[in-house]
Design an enzyme around this catalytic site. Structure first.
Site, PDB file in Angstrom:
ATOM      1  N   ARG A 134      -8.952  48.893  -0.271  1.00 22.04           N
ATOM      2  CA  ARG A 134      -7.528  48.773  -0.009  1.00 22.04           C
ATOM      3  C   ARG A 134      -6.812  48.542  -1.336  1.00 22.04           C
ATOM      4  NH1 ARG A 134      -8.512  50.842   4.052  1.00 22.04           N
ATOM      5  NH2 ARG A 134      -8.074  50.197   6.216  1.00 22.04           N
ATOM      6  N   GLU A 158       1.499  53.326   0.086  1.00 24.66           N
ATOM      7  CA  GLU A 158       1.072  54.715   0.276  1.00 24.66           C
ATOM      8  C   GLU A 158       2.055  55.457   1.176  1.00 24.66           C
ATOM      9  OE1 GLU A 158      -3.714  53.852  -0.284  1.00 24.66           O
ATOM     10  OE2 GLU A 158      -2.911  54.175   1.714  1.00 24.66           O
ATOM     11  N   HIS A 208      -6.156  58.518  -1.217  1.00 22.30           N
ATOM     12  CA  HIS A 208      -6.712  57.877  -0.017  1.00 22.30           C
ATOM     13  C   HIS A 208      -7.488  58.886   0.844  1.00 22.30           C
ATOM     14  CE1 HIS A 208      -6.093  54.205   2.809  1.00 22.30           C
ATOM     15  NE2 HIS A 208      -7.259  54.785   3.046  1.00 22.30           N
TER      16      HIS A 208
END
Length: 320
Positions: free
Chosen positions: A236, A265, A287
């Site tokens: 994370r 994000e 990601h």
């Protein structure tokens, strides 16, 4: 009796080429590629079951949805859902676990090799004409390190951490699992946090983001690491102080970093990592470590199976 309504708020988080199995029980299905915060309540007014990946379901929103009975999260993390509210108000919450135990470790290993062998640096040097200027069959503008015989430090001993450890051992690496930061005594199979920082040639993060782990790796921790070490974060974004990481890369406090997750994000141009992505020792991906085709298909299968289990009165992958 009316059919239960199932609403998928952010269907675009599953690529269209991935097969999303159909539910076998009678229902009304609605899906939206994306859902803005101000659209959530309207879209879920009649919903008994909601599917969300990243759309936030706060207590304020949930309080306006009296028909809601199940929140099916199409991911492992449930920090976008007020789980406490759901527990108090008898709303079931389930998530998807164990789908990326191949994809994430392979992404970690790919980043590890790219950084240790300076693949990006050589690619850019060829583009800049360095090979022609050297007039040799090869040239060495960046050091190239071996992975075999080095030490991998892992923060997080769950399924992803264990799967990454298995790949690392197959590559000839020594593996150290870090004990919780500040923990005086170590569990069996774990090494003190600070010792792992000092000894790791590669440090890979696989722990959840909590108030205790926010900025787990910041300037003091980066200073403890070897100047030849690499940091990889596929966990994370909030686990790492991004500004401190950029400073460490510029000052060569550590040798390199591979980052797949960001504090916000999508990350915008003001993010310190994005603003410095031309650094030769920084590798960024959006990601996607979890996102091999096989992993996403497994996620889709588990997601639908979780909903089927709920409809059948069974508990599966339940958080609440």
């Amino acid at each position: 009796m009316s059919l239960p309504t199932v609403v998928f708020l952010d269907r675009a988080t599953i690529p269209r080429h991935i097969h999303l199995p159909a539910l076998t029980f009678s229902h009304r299905w609605q899906e939206f590629d994306t859902t803005a915060p101000e659209q959530v309540v309207e879209r879920l007014q009649d919903a008994e079951i909601v599917i969300t990946n990243k759309v936030v379901l706060s207590a304020e929103i949930l309080a306006q949805l009296p028909n809601l009975r199940l929140v099916a999260v199409s991911a492992t993390g449930v920090n976008n859902v007020d789980v406490d509210y759901c527990r108090i108000h008898n709303i079931a919450v389930c998530n998807v676990q164990g789908y990326a135990t191949r994809s994430v470790p392979e992404h970690v290993v790919a980043m590890m090799f790219a950084l240790r062998r300076n693949l990006m640096g050589y690619h850019h040097d060829i583009a800049a004409g360095e090979w022609q200027r050297n007039k040799q069959f090869c040239f060495f503008t960046h050091s190239i390190g071996d992975i075999a015989g080095s030490t991998l430090g892992l923060i997080g001993g769950g399924a992803l951490g264990q799967a990454t450890a298995a790949l690392a051992r197959a590559l000839g690496m020594q593996v150290l699992f870090a004990e919780h930061k500040g923990q005086a005594e170590c569990r069996a199979g774990y090494t003190p946090f600070e010792q792992v920082l000092r000894e790791a040639d590669v440090l890979s993060l696989h722990c959840p983001l909590t108030e205790q782990t926010r900025n787990l790796i910041a300037q003091p921790e980066l200073t403890c690491m070897k100047p030849t070490a690499i940091l990889i974060n596929t966990g994370r974004g909030g686990l790492v102080d991004e500004t401190a990481l950029v400073d460490a890369l510029k000052q060569r406090t550590i040798a390199g970093a591979g980052v797949d997750v960001f504090t916000q994000e999508p990350a915008d141009i003001n993010n310190p990592l994005i603003a410095n992505m031309d650094l030769p020792n920084l590798l960024l991906t959006p990601h996607v470590a979890w996102g091999s085709d096989s992993a996403i298909q497994q996620l889709a299968n588990i997601l639908i199976d979780n909903i089927e289990a709920y409809a059948a009165g069974k508990q599966q992958n339940r958080i609440v």
